[in-house]
Design a protein around this motif. Structure first.
Motif, PDB file in Angstrom:
ATOM      1  N   VAL A  45     -16.242   8.251  -2.447  1.00  0.00           N
ATOM      2  CA  VAL A  45     -15.164   8.147  -3.424  1.00  0.00           C
ATOM      3  C   VAL A  45     -13.891   8.790  -2.880  1.00  0.00           C
ATOM      4  O   VAL A  45     -12.792   8.236  -2.980  1.00  0.00           O
ATOM      5  N   LYS A  46     -14.042   9.980  -2.310  1.00  0.00           N
ATOM      6  CA  LYS A  46     -12.874  10.688  -1.777  1.00  0.00           C
ATOM      7  C   LYS A  46     -12.235   9.920  -0.622  1.00  0.00           C
ATOM      8  O   LYS A  46     -11.010   9.848  -0.517  1.00  0.00           O
ATOM      9  N   GLN A  47     -13.056   9.348   0.242  1.00  0.00           N
ATOM     10  CA  GLN A  47     -12.502   8.591   1.359  1.00  0.00           C
ATOM     11  C   GLN A  47     -11.767   7.354   0.862  1.00  0.00           C
ATOM     12  O   GLN A  47     -10.696   7.018   1.376  1.00  0.00           O
ATOM     13  N   ARG A  48     -12.328   6.663  -0.126  1.00  0.00           N
ATOM     14  CA  ARG A  48     -11.660   5.479  -0.676  1.00  0.00           C
ATOM     15  C   ARG A  48     -10.306   5.833  -1.295  1.00  0.00           C
ATOM     16  O   ARG A  48      -9.332   5.100  -1.179  1.00  0.00           O
ATOM     17  N   ARG A  49     -10.216   6.994  -1.937  1.00  0.00           N
ATOM     18  CA  ARG A  49      -8.943   7.421  -2.542  1.00  0.00           C
ATOM     19  C   ARG A  49      -7.929   7.884  -1.507  1.00  0.00           C
ATOM     20  O   ARG A  49      -6.740   7.988  -1.805  1.00  0.00           O
ATOM     21  N   GLY A  50      -8.399   8.220  -0.292  1.00  0.00           N
ATOM     22  CA  GLY A  50      -7.507   8.755   0.724  1.00  0.00           C
ATOM     23  C   GLY A  50      -7.511  10.263   0.799  1.00  0.00           C
ATOM     24  O   GLY A  50      -6.750  10.857   1.570  1.00  0.00           O
ATOM     25  N   ASP A  51      -8.399  10.912   0.021  1.00  0.00           N
ATOM     26  CA  ASP A  51      -8.437  12.373   0.004  1.00  0.00           C
ATOM     27  C   ASP A  51      -8.845  12.958   1.354  1.00  0.00           C
ATOM     28  O   ASP A  51      -8.523  14.109   1.658  1.00  0.00           O
ATOM     29  N   THR A  52      -9.576  12.180   2.147  1.00  0.00           N
ATOM     30  CA  THR A  52     -10.074  12.682   3.424  1.00  0.00           C
ATOM     31  C   THR A  52      -9.286  12.132   4.613  1.00  0.00           C
ATOM     32  O   THR A  52      -9.711  12.274   5.762  1.00  0.00           O
ATOM     33  N   ALA A  53      -8.133  11.520   4.343  1.00  0.00           N
ATOM     34  CA  ALA A  53      -7.401  10.812   5.393  1.00  0.00           C
ATOM     35  C   ALA A  53      -7.031  11.709   6.568  1.00  0.00           C
ATOM     36  O   ALA A  53      -6.984  11.252   7.715  1.00  0.00           O
ATOM     37  N   ASP A  54      -6.796  12.990   6.306  1.00  0.00           N
ATOM     38  CA  ASP A  54      -6.372  13.892   7.381  1.00  0.00           C
ATOM     39  C   ASP A  54      -7.513  14.269   8.312  1.00  0.00           C
ATOM     40  O   ASP A  54      -7.282  14.564   9.490  1.00  0.00           O
ATOM     41  N   TRP A  55      -8.741  14.273   7.801  1.00  0.00           N
ATOM     42  CA  TRP A  55      -9.854  14.730   8.641  1.00  0.00           C
ATOM     43  C   TRP A  55     -10.993  13.724   8.768  1.00  0.00           C
ATOM     44  O   TRP A  55     -11.825  13.865   9.668  1.00  0.00           O
ATOM     45  N   ALA A  56     -11.019  12.698   7.924  1.00  0.00           N
ATOM     46  CA  ALA A  56     -12.026  11.639   8.044  1.00  0.00           C
ATOM     47  C   ALA A  56     -11.401  10.335   7.547  1.00  0.00           C
ATOM     48  O   ALA A  56     -11.760   9.830   6.475  1.00  0.00           O
ATOM     49  N   PRO A  57     -10.466   9.773   8.309  1.00  0.00           N
ATOM     50  CA  PRO A  57      -9.776   8.566   7.844  1.00  0.00           C
ATOM     51  C   PRO A  57     -10.702   7.359   7.794  1.00  0.00           C
ATOM     52  O   PRO A  57     -11.666   7.263   8.557  1.00  0.00           O
ATOM     53  N   ALA A  58     -10.396   6.459   6.868  1.00  0.00           N
ATOM     54  CA  ALA A  58     -11.126   5.198   6.806  1.00  0.00           C
ATOM     55  C   ALA A  58     -10.708   4.313   7.967  1.00  0.00           C
ATOM     56  O   ALA A  58      -9.619   4.475   8.545  1.00  0.00           O
ATOM     57  N   LYS A  59     -11.583   3.381   8.324  1.00  0.00           N
ATOM     58  CA  LYS A  59     -11.288   2.405   9.362  1.00  0.00           C
ATOM     59  C   LYS A  59     -11.263   1.036   8.699  1.00  0.00           C
ATOM     60  O   LYS A  59     -12.299   0.412   8.498  1.00  0.00           O
ATOM     61  N   PHE A  60     -10.073   0.601   8.323  1.00  0.00           N
ATOM     62  CA  PHE A  60      -9.928  -0.619   7.528  1.00  0.00           C
ATOM     63  C   PHE A  60     -10.239  -1.864   8.358  1.00  0.00           C
ATOM     64  O   PHE A  60      -9.874  -1.932   9.537  1.00  0.00           O
ATOM     65  N   PRO A  61     -10.896  -2.873   7.767  1.00  0.00           N
ATOM     66  CA  PRO A  61     -11.505  -2.824   6.428  1.00  0.00           C
ATOM     67  C   PRO A  61     -12.750  -1.950   6.447  1.00  0.00           C
ATOM     68  O   PRO A  61     -13.633  -2.151   7.291  1.00  0.00           O
ATOM     69  N   GLN A  62     -12.799  -0.995   5.537  1.00  0.00           N
ATOM     70  CA  GLN A  62     -13.862   0.005   5.499  1.00  0.00           C
ATOM     71  C   GLN A  62     -15.015  -0.462   4.608  1.00  0.00           C
ATOM     72  O   GLN A  62     -14.807  -0.822   3.451  1.00  0.00           O
ATOM     73  N   VAL A  63     -16.224  -0.453   5.172  1.00  0.00           N
ATOM     74  CA  VAL A  63     -17.429  -0.618   4.375  1.00  0.00           C
ATOM     75  C   VAL A  63     -17.957   0.782   4.097  1.00  0.00           C
ATOM     76  O   VAL A  63     -18.250   1.530   5.024  1.00  0.00           O
ATOM     77  N   SER A  64     -18.054   1.162   2.830  1.00  0.00           N
ATOM     78  CA  SER A  64     -18.447   2.530   2.516  1.00  0.00           C
ATOM     79  C   SER A  64     -19.962   2.667   2.542  1.00  0.00           C
ATOM     80  O   SER A  64     -20.700   1.707   2.676  1.00  0.00           O
ATOM     81  N   GLY A  65     -20.397   3.915   2.416  1.00  0.00           N
ATOM     82  CA  GLY A  65     -21.824   4.193   2.347  1.00  0.00           C
ATOM     83  C   GLY A  65     -22.381   4.729   3.650  1.00  0.00           C
ATOM     84  O   GLY A  65     -22.084   4.205   4.729  1.00  0.00           O
ATOM     85  N   SER A  66     -23.195   5.796   3.546  1.00  0.00           N
ATOM     86  CA  SER A  66     -23.723   6.440   4.750  1.00  0.00           C
ATOM     87  C   SER A  66     -25.232   6.663   4.683  1.00  0.00           C
ATOM     88  O   SER A  66     -25.778   7.399   5.507  1.00  0.00           O
ATOM     89  N   GLU A  67     -25.906   6.034   3.733  1.00  0.00           N
ATOM     90  CA  GLU A  67     -27.362   6.176   3.628  1.00  0.00           C
ATOM     91  C   GLU A  67     -27.934   4.892   3.046  1.00  0.00           C
ATOM     92  O   GLU A  67     -27.303   4.243   2.218  1.00  0.00           O
TER      93      GLU A  67
END
Length: 306
Positions: A45-67
């Motif tokens: 959720v935080k990555q989608r909002r951009g909250d983590t952009a400084d330390w864990a940026p998304a790689k667009f187009p981003q497919v979310s989920g890590s498990e």
């Protein structure tokens, strides 16, 4: 074709869309998995909002989920195990919120036969984050650990792991989750003014370590008052304020050994996965909004339509 949940810009849940693409082809050392269930983390959720952009940026187009958990359906070059048809739990190369995911063959463990798919898909990320964090804080038998947001996904796993390791647990949570925490083996306390005094009453012999999964300054300052040793106070949610307070920023270090231990504890009845809700890929936006409320007990999962 394979459906997947993607976003191409930071924003609210309206940036999420379900698109169709060709199923991925596993590279050497990889396998393709038909996903049966995949958990959603607050990080997603935080990555989608951009909250983590400084330390864990998304790689667009981003497919979310890590498990995820699912069934192996294609092997890359050089892979013989796990075999096609094997039921596995693991983490992907790329995102997990999709019908077909690719993973390294050495990033998977066997799913216990009696484990429901939804629980299998939700054990990996929160469980490994909790396991990594408690190890980093040197939580040991006979100690008392304070866990903030103890009813959430990471908190639920951390309470049970600490108990399995022989520690006592005091957990902060809203009043409605107190009985749930008691069932997990923790002594519950409420948030808010007077927290330090309530924890001291619950743990008269003191608190040895504190794990914060809520990310507020109040929780971290209370932890400092109670523990004292900053090296034994860590946060997985307060990355922005931790440096000023001098507490540790913790995160997940994945390994198949760590994941296998979680699965073993599950099979032995020492670790349960509590499901808050399950959604289809088409309802991924609803699932994200549910996680964003901050009132999830346990985990939210996506179940791809088949």
């Amino acid at each position: 074709m394979s459906q997947e949940v993607v976003y191409s810009t930071y924003g609210g849940t309206d940036v999420l869309e379900v698109v169709e693409s060709d199923p991925p082809v596993p590279e050497p050392g990889q396998v393709r998995v038909r996903v049966k269930a995949a958990g959603i983390q607050p990080f997603d959720v935080k990555q989608r909002r951009g909250d983590t952009a400084d330390w864990a940026p998304a790689k667009f187009p981003q497919v979310s989920g890590s498990e995820f958990a699912g069934v192996v359906d294609e092997l890359g070059e050089g892979v013989t195990e796990p075999a096609v048809g094997a039921e596995v739990i693991g983490w992907p190369v790329g995102g997990a919120h999709t019908q077909y995911a690719v993973a390294r063959a050495d990033a998977l463990v066997a799913k216990p036969p009696g484990m429901p798919w939804e629980e299998a898909g939700a054990i990996g990320a929160s469980g490994q984050t909790a396991h990594t964090s408690l190890q980093a804080l040197d939580v040991a038998a006979g100690e008392t650990v304070l866990i903030h947001a103890a009813a959430g996904g990471v908190g639920t796993a951390a309470v049970q792991l600490a108990k399995a390791w022989g520690a006592e647990v005091v957990g902060t949570a809203s009043e409605r989750n107190h009985e749930y925490l008691r069932e997990l083996g923790a002594v519950p306390v409420t948030y808010g003014a007077g927290l330090v005094e309530r924890v001291r009453e619950a743990a008269p012999d003191g608190v040895d370590a504190a794990l914060d999964a809520v990310g507020t300054e109040d929780a971290l300052r209370a932890s400092i008052d109670l523990v004292g040793d900053l090296q034994r106070i860590g946060t997985i949610a307060g990355q922005e304020i931790a440096p000023d307070l001098g507490v540790r920023i913790l995160g997940m270090k994945r390994s198949t050994e760590r994941l296998a231990e979680l699965v073993r504890l599950y099979a032995e009845g020492k670790l349960r996965v509590h499901l808050h809700a399950a959604f289809s890929l088409d309802d991924a936006a609803k699932a994200h909004r549910e996680v964003e409320t901050g009132h999830v007990r346990g985990k939210v999962v996506l179940v791809p339509s088949r």
